[in-house]
Enzyme design. Structure first.
Site, PDB file in Angstrom:
ATOM      1  CE1 TYR A 132       0.168   0.521   4.708  1.00 10.54           C
ATOM      2  CE2 TYR A 132       0.283  -1.814   4.209  1.00 10.54           C
ATOM      3  CZ  TYR A 132       0.450  -0.767   5.089  1.00 10.54           C
ATOM      4  OH  TYR A 132       0.933  -1.015   6.353  1.00 10.54           O
ATOM      5  CG  ASP A 170      -4.748  -4.504  15.695  1.00  6.42           C
ATOM      6  OD1 ASP A 170      -4.583  -3.286  15.918  1.00  6.42           O
ATOM      7  OD2 ASP A 170      -4.309  -5.064  14.677  1.00  6.42           O
TER       8      ASP A 170
END
Length: 185
Positions: A132, A170
């Protein structure tokens, strides 16, 4: 290249054209001028790559605060992922809504995620490699997140939630209701 405008304002799916024959294919996956004219007039400053070796790995939902807020152009160059963006722009008509799509080496699709969205993905195959481009460098001080399985958002992950493989970070991200305002629409 083809573009698909998505239901959350600013998100865009990009499908590069592939020219193929018996040897394989060739594809232009990014053209700066085309991207600026058709998707967003931004400057990419860094390109990242991650490997997730195990099926069911969930990374996210992540974002960065200004002045390091990142727009991301995401593609899967090996394997198959379910890629997700959540609108966290206060005042947006789609605040708290999510969009998910499968990205894979086979389909060649890319997802443009502008600033104001939390981003994450789940791996659907072994050894997924994600690439990305980002519009700002990583900043640990600006790094934030949103709980990946917040029931108020209701992401329909294509995996068993009790088997997800997560980082410690997370596992403890805030729910949307507890997220301080980070972006305005």
């Amino acid at each position: 290249m083809k573009i698909e405008i998505l239901p959350l304002a600013g998100l865009t799916k990009i499908v590069p054209t592939r020219l193929g024959d018996h040897r394989g294919y060739f594809s232009e996956v990014f053209k700066y001028e085309w991207f600026c004219e058709n998707v967003a007039d931004v400057k990419f400053v860094q390109e990242n790559e991650s490997l997730s070796a195990t099926v069911g790995t969930v990374r996210g939902l992540h974002f960065q605060l200004d002045p390091f807020a990142q727009g991301k152009l995401v593609r899967c160059i090996a394997g198959r992922i379910f890629d997700v963006a959540v609108d966290i722009r206060v005042g947006s008509p789609t605040y708290g809504k999510w969009y998910g799509t499968e990205l894979s080496m086979e389909n060649g699709e890319q997802l443009w995620i502008p600033t104001g969205f939390a981003h994450g993905f789940a791996t659907l195959e072994l050894d997924c490699v994600i690439s990305y481009k980002v519009t700002a460098p990583y900043s640990a001080a600006s790094d934030r997140g949103l709980l990946w399985n917040d029931p108020a958002i209701g992401i329909e992950w294509p995996l068993r939630l009790d088997n997800a493989i997560l980082s410690d970070k997370d596992k403890v991200q805030p729910k949307l209701a507890d997220l301080p305002p980070s972006f305005s629409y």
